[in-house]
Design a protein around this motif. Structure first.
Motif, short mmCIF file in Angstrom:
data_model
loop_
_atom_site.label_atom_id
_atom_site.label_comp_id
_atom_site.label_asym_id
_atom_site.label_seq_id
_atom_site.Cartn_x
_atom_site.Cartn_y
_atom_site.Cartn_z
N MET A 1 -6.99 3.94 -1.57
CA MET A 1 -6.00 2.87 -1.71
C MET A 1 -4.84 3.33 -2.61
O MET A 1 -3.68 3.09 -2.34
CB MET A 1 -6.66 1.62 -2.29
CG MET A 1 -5.70 0.45 -2.48
SD MET A 1 -5.10 -0.22 -0.92
CE MET A 1 -6.61 -0.99 -0.33
N ARG A 2 -5.20 4.01 -3.72
CA ARG A 2 -4.17 4.48 -4.64
C ARG A 2 -3.27 5.52 -3.97
O ARG A 2 -2.05 5.52 -4.14
CB ARG A 2 -4.82 5.08 -5.89
CG ARG A 2 -3.83 5.52 -6.95
CD ARG A 2 -4.56 6.01 -8.18
NE ARG A 2 -5.35 4.93 -8.78
CZ ARG A 2 -6.15 5.11 -9.84
NH1 ARG A 2 -6.26 6.32 -10.39
NH2 ARG A 2 -6.83 4.10 -10.33
N GLU A 4 -2.68 5.73 -0.80
CA GLU A 4 -1.85 5.04 0.19
C GLU A 4 -0.66 4.37 -0.46
O GLU A 4 0.46 4.44 0.04
CB GLU A 4 -2.71 4.01 0.93
CG GLU A 4 -1.97 3.31 2.07
CD GLU A 4 -2.87 2.36 2.84
OE1 GLU A 4 -2.33 1.52 3.57
OE2 GLU A 4 -4.11 2.48 2.70
N ARG A 5 -0.89 3.73 -1.59
CA ARG A 5 0.22 3.10 -2.32
C ARG A 5 1.22 4.14 -2.79
O ARG A 5 2.44 3.92 -2.75
CB ARG A 5 -0.33 2.32 -3.52
CG ARG A 5 -1.08 1.05 -3.15
CD ARG A 5 -1.62 0.37 -4.39
NE ARG A 5 -2.33 -0.85 -4.06
CZ ARG A 5 -3.00 -1.59 -4.94
NH1 ARG A 5 -3.03 -1.20 -6.22
NH2 ARG A 5 -3.61 -2.68 -4.57
N ILE A 8 3.36 5.19 0.16
CA ILE A 8 4.34 4.15 0.49
C ILE A 8 5.49 4.17 -0.52
O ILE A 8 6.67 4.05 -0.16
CB ILE A 8 3.68 2.76 0.52
CG1 ILE A 8 2.69 2.67 1.69
CG2 ILE A 8 4.73 1.66 0.63
CD1 ILE A 8 1.88 1.40 1.71
N GLY A 9 5.13 4.33 -1.81
CA GLY A 9 6.16 4.39 -2.85
C GLY A 9 7.09 5.56 -2.65
O GLY A 9 8.31 5.42 -2.80
#
Length: 203
Positions: A1-2, A4-5, A8-9
């Motif tokens: 999840m980290r 993926e974030r 995206i960032g």
């Protein structure tokens, strides 16, 4: 999840740099033209049926006739440009290139004699055509939703493709829009193999 974030960032930062960089280039050129070159950069716009005017296909979208012209184009360019790259950043470069070529050649062939055409509005109309018609060609929920949102925000400007107001390059609007439609059609064909691969993987 980290991870993926983080991805995206990084993608959002890349998109912001591209859009802000493009707008900064337009402002730098216009301010330089206004205070240094005395308006002489405008001669690098598209001059219909003039061989040297073909160079304007590359330069015209980044040049503007006045600060007011540039101000009017800046926000729509940012918003529609971001919608174009929302799915993939590379879409922005593809749509921009196709719109510049189709829009520029259309203006060069059909623009008025002894006129100069410039401004980012051809790109804006190209982005509009791409976003509105991509939903039709792809028939996906996401692209249709984007088309509805974009249509509600900027659908009214589509009347700019008609020769209604003197001094406004409706040819640039029209052929820019058609360039965006072509980009949407090509994009739909390009995404088809990916959908087929996903279907095969599901099977």
């Amino acid at each position: 999840m980290r991870n993926e974030r983080g991805a995206i960032g990084r993608e959002l930062k890349t998109q912001s740099r591209i859009l802000v960089g493009a707008i900064a280039l337009m402002w730098l050129l216009e301010l330089s033209d206004l205070f240094v070159f005395g308006g002489s950069l405008n001669r690098y716009g598209i001059r219909p049926r003039n061989l040297s005017g073909l160079w304007g296909i590359l330069f015209a979208p980044w040049l503007h006739g006045s600060l007011g012209h540039l101000i009017a184009n800046s926000i729509p360019f940012l918003i529609l440009g971001w919608f174009v790259m929302l799915r993939e950043t590379s879409d922005f470069w593809i749509v921009t290139t196709i719109t510049m070529l189709v829009g520029g050649l259309g203006v060069w062939l059909f623009g008025g004699v002894n006129t100069i055409h410039l401004g980012a509005s051809s790109l804006i109309f190209g982005y509009l055509g791409y976003l509105l018609l991509r939903g039709y060609f792809e028939r996906s929920f996401a692209s249709i939703l984007v088309a509805v949102i974009v249509g509600s925000l900027y659908g009214s400007i589509i009347w700019g493709i008609l020769p209604a107001q003197p001094g406004i390059s409706w040819q640039g609007h029209l052929f820019g829009f058609l360039g965006g439609v072509l980009a949407a059609r090509l994009s739909a064909r390009r995404s088809l193999p990916r959908k087929q691969r996903k279907l095969e993987d599901w099977r």
